[in-house]
Design an enzyme around this catalytic site. Structure first.
Site, mmCIF file in Angstrom:
data_model
loop_
_atom_site.group_PDB
_atom_site.id
_atom_site.type_symbol
_atom_site.label_atom_id
_atom_site.label_comp_id
_atom_site.label_asym_id
_atom_site.label_seq_id
_atom_site.Cartn_x
_atom_site.Cartn_y
_atom_site.Cartn_z
ATOM 1 N N GLU A 57 -29.515 -26.214 9.013
ATOM 2 C CA GLU A 57 -30.127 -25.010 9.577
ATOM 3 C C GLU A 57 -29.772 -23.748 8.784
ATOM 4 O OE1 GLU A 57 -29.885 -26.202 14.242
ATOM 5 O OE2 GLU A 57 -28.070 -25.373 13.376
ATOM 6 N N PRO A 58 -30.206 -23.673 7.541
ATOM 7 C CA PRO A 58 -29.888 -22.466 6.773
ATOM 8 C C PRO A 58 -30.718 -21.261 7.247
ATOM 9 C CG PRO A 58 -31.364 -23.884 5.522
ATOM 10 C CD PRO A 58 -31.034 -24.626 6.782
ATOM 11 N N GLY A 59 -30.077 -20.137 7.426
ATOM 12 C CA GLY A 59 -30.789 -18.899 7.750
ATOM 13 C C GLY A 59 -30.637 -17.966 6.569
ATOM 14 N N ARG A 60 -29.424 -17.434 6.454
ATOM 15 C CA ARG A 60 -29.112 -16.497 5.380
ATOM 16 C C ARG A 60 -29.418 -17.067 3.994
ATOM 17 N NH1 ARG A 60 -24.140 -13.705 6.119
ATOM 18 N NH2 ARG A 60 -24.099 -15.117 7.886
ATOM 19 N N ARG B 76 -24.011 -4.780 9.202
ATOM 20 C CA ARG B 76 -23.055 -5.809 8.794
ATOM 21 C C ARG B 76 -21.796 -5.253 8.147
ATOM 22 N NH1 ARG B 76 -23.727 -9.200 5.450
ATOM 23 N NH2 ARG B 76 -22.549 -10.868 6.424
ATOM 24 N N CYS C 110 -24.191 9.559 13.049
ATOM 25 C CA CYS C 110 -23.064 10.378 13.468
ATOM 26 C C CYS C 110 -21.841 9.509 13.724
ATOM 27 C CB CYS C 110 -23.431 11.155 14.712
ATOM 28 S SG CYS C 110 -24.893 12.144 14.438
ATOM 29 N N TYR D 190 -30.004 -10.840 8.750
ATOM 30 C CA TYR D 190 -29.154 -10.103 9.694
ATOM 31 C C TYR D 190 -29.136 -8.596 9.456
ATOM 32 C CZ TYR D 190 -27.848 -14.921 10.426
ATOM 33 O OH TYR D 190 -27.910 -16.268 10.652
HETATM 34 C C1 LIG Z 1 -26.546 -18.645 12.983
HETATM 35 C C2 LIG Z 1 -26.788 -20.087 13.008
HETATM 36 C C3 LIG Z 1 -27.314 -20.720 11.878
HETATM 37 C C4 LIG Z 1 -27.627 -20.005 10.597
HETATM 38 O O1 LIG Z 1 -26.520 -19.433 9.999
HETATM 39 P P1 LIG Z 1 -26.679 -18.836 8.517
HETATM 40 O O2 LIG Z 1 -25.340 -18.302 8.197
HETATM 41 O O3 LIG Z 1 -27.713 -17.771 8.592
HETATM 42 O O4 LIG Z 1 -27.099 -19.966 7.654
HETATM 43 C C5 LIG Z 1 -27.582 -22.072 11.959
HETATM 44 N N1 LIG Z 1 -27.331 -22.770 13.094
HETATM 45 C C6 LIG Z 1 -26.823 -22.189 14.191
HETATM 46 C C7 LIG Z 1 -26.591 -23.007 15.390
HETATM 47 C C8 LIG Z 1 -26.531 -20.839 14.188
HETATM 48 O O5 LIG Z 1 -26.011 -20.272 15.273
#
Ligand SMILES: *Cc1c(COP(=O)(O)O)cnc(C)c1O
Length: 463
Positions: A320-323, A360, A391, A421
């Site tokens: 599950e890559p996001g970043r 962040r 501010c 993010y």
């Molecule tokens: C946040 C999250 C991700 C993604 O994390 P990244 O650092 O963006 O890759 C994947 N799985 C779960 C369950 C998360 O909470």
């Protein structure tokens, strides 16, 4: 060392932290391809371009600040993850990093699945046509309504996070006459090498069910008994901004251990294992992330080895890559408003955004880099701190950054690697209007999320 965020923001008056880059980069005009998105380049005239469009033109047409997303780079990263993991694995993009309808369409076209963790994210995914069976629902406290909407839509999986939720999802699915596919999220007792606020698999935290003391085994026992649930596997997510696979190795070992216990107790081999996301990206030239192909090979090798040792068939793997997908694909474009030299310390460069578009730095002490993008410069490097217009003295965008000493009001500067993010965590602090997200592709720029207006703000304030 544990670094914790002070309510007032990170320690903003100190000098460069130990071990940090203390020397300026050799060429301030260079745009390091590890940090900037794929199509970013500096033209002959010194102006940076993305997807063939000059940043000066973007600023003129769409204003600043703005998030500028490189569509070709986003799609290329999706494909790289998809191809690295192949047909016997699934890649779920973590929507919380950044989600919009255009993003959902790109994901759908590139063959990725999608993680959502709220009703709003689910609604966005469905509105943009992501097939429900490619959606996974996450969250440690999903509301009954969220669960209902997800079950009704027919999401591919719901990741169960607590004992209460096992019963809650089962009850809702039963009432709706559905059999819902579920995974159980476990905490494996691994603390990823990362900031404590974004490490999520050690035991003392709100997510998941502990493997320790037989808790996860008990969760499996309960889920397996419920006819309205189809338990398809075990899920583990160990943290964020992780650079090596050793944490995943320990996690996979423990998750496979649970699969073996489940087989021994119930006579079933659960067919799937999800290893979560959290793969790191380069925020500065000091960071050295792994390529998806390398990560995929390592994870596959680890799971295959652990399963062989346990005498289990290799389950279908998902990640599950996001970043790691969206992070590097965008930069934030700002205009410099003031330049304030503090003798013997550093120079403060104020931009027209700040903690409302990138929290962040204040929240996690995150590091970023910055470049002067509206022109090239031959001036000497100068140590700066890029700050916003809010501010709050903790309103820092880039804590330590070298910029050319002639940086001046009216210059455009850009902070790379802000695709993840930043817009998704943006706020209206000081009644800031959240910046637009622009998609640039093959010489064309378009708005995919428009800039907020005063009208938007006042619409919510009903007087
Ligand atoms: C946040 C999250 C991700 C993604 O994390 P990244 O650092 O963006 O890759 C994947 N799985 C779960 C369950 C998360 O909470």
């Amino acid at each position: 060392m544990s670094r914790s965020a002070h309510p007032a923001g990170p320690r903003y008056a100190d000098v460069l932290p130990e071990g940090h880059y203390t020397a300026p980069p050799t060429d301030l005009n260079a745009l390091d391809p590890r940090v900037w998105s794929r199509t970013v380049a500096r033209g002959e005239d010194g102006v940076a371009t993305v997807g063939g469009v000059k940043v000066t033109e973007l600023a003129e047409r769409f204003g600043t600040p703005a998030y500028v997303m490189d569509e070709a780079d986003f799609r290329a990263r999706c494909r790289a993850w998809r191809e690295a993991f192949g047909r016997d694995a699934d890649v779920f993009y973590a929507g919380k990093a950044f989600l919009s309808r255009a993003i959902v369409r790109w994901l759908t076209e590139e063959g990725l699945n999608l993680d959502v963790c709220s009703e709003g994210e689910l609604a966005t995914a469905l509105a943009a046509g992501m097939p429900a069976d490619r959606i996974a629902l996450h969250g440690n406290n999903k509301s009954a309504r969220e669960i209902e909407r997800a079950v009704e839509a027919g999401v591919g999986r719901i990741v169960l996070d607590s004992f209460q939720e096992i019963a809650r999802v089962a009850g809702i699915a039963e009432r709706l006459g559905r059999r819902q596919r579920v995974q159980i999220r476990v905490t494996v007792g691994v603390e990823a090498h990362t900031h404590e606020f974004i490490a999520t698999a050690h035991e003392d935290q709100k997510f998941g069910i502990a493997l320790a003391e037989g808790q996860a085994a008990e969760a499996v026992r309960r889920a397996i008994k419920l006819d309205s649930l189809e338990l398809i596997g075990i899920h583990s997510h160990i943290g964020s901004q992780i650079f090596d696979t050793s944490g995943f190795e320990v996690a996979a070992h423990r998750v496979v251990g649970l699969l073996k216990d489940v087989r021994d107790e119930h006579g079933v081999e659960l067919p799937e294992i999800d290893l979560g996301g959290g793969l790191g990206i380069a925020y500065t030239s000091d960071d050295d992330p792994r390529e998806p192909a390398e990560i995929a090979a390592a994870l596959r090798e680890i799971v295959t080895r652990e399963c062989a040792a346990a005498g289990l068939a290799v389950p279908r793997i998902s990640v599950e890559p996001g970043r790691a997908i969206v992070g590097p694909t965008a930069f934030t474009l700002y205009e410099v408003g003031t330049v304030k030299p503090l003798r013997g310390l550093r120079t403060y460069v104020s931009v027209d955004g700040g903690m409302s578009d990138n929290i962040r730095t204040a929240l996690y002490d995150a590091e970023y880099s910055v470049g002067l993008v509206s022109r090239a410069s031959t001036a000497e490097p100068m140590l700066t701190r890029v700050v916003g217009k809010h501010c709050e003295s903790g309103d820092i965008v880039v804590k330590d950054a070298f910029l050319p000493a002639d940086v001046a009001p009216g210059d455009l500067i850009a902070v790379p690697a802000t695709g993840a993010y930043c817009r998704s965590m943006a706020s209206n602090y000081n009644h800031a209007l959240r910046p637009p997200v622009l998609a640039v592709h093959e010489g064309q720029a378009r708005v995919i999320v428009r800039r907020e207006t005063e009208e938007d703000l006042l619409r919510l304030d009903i007087g």
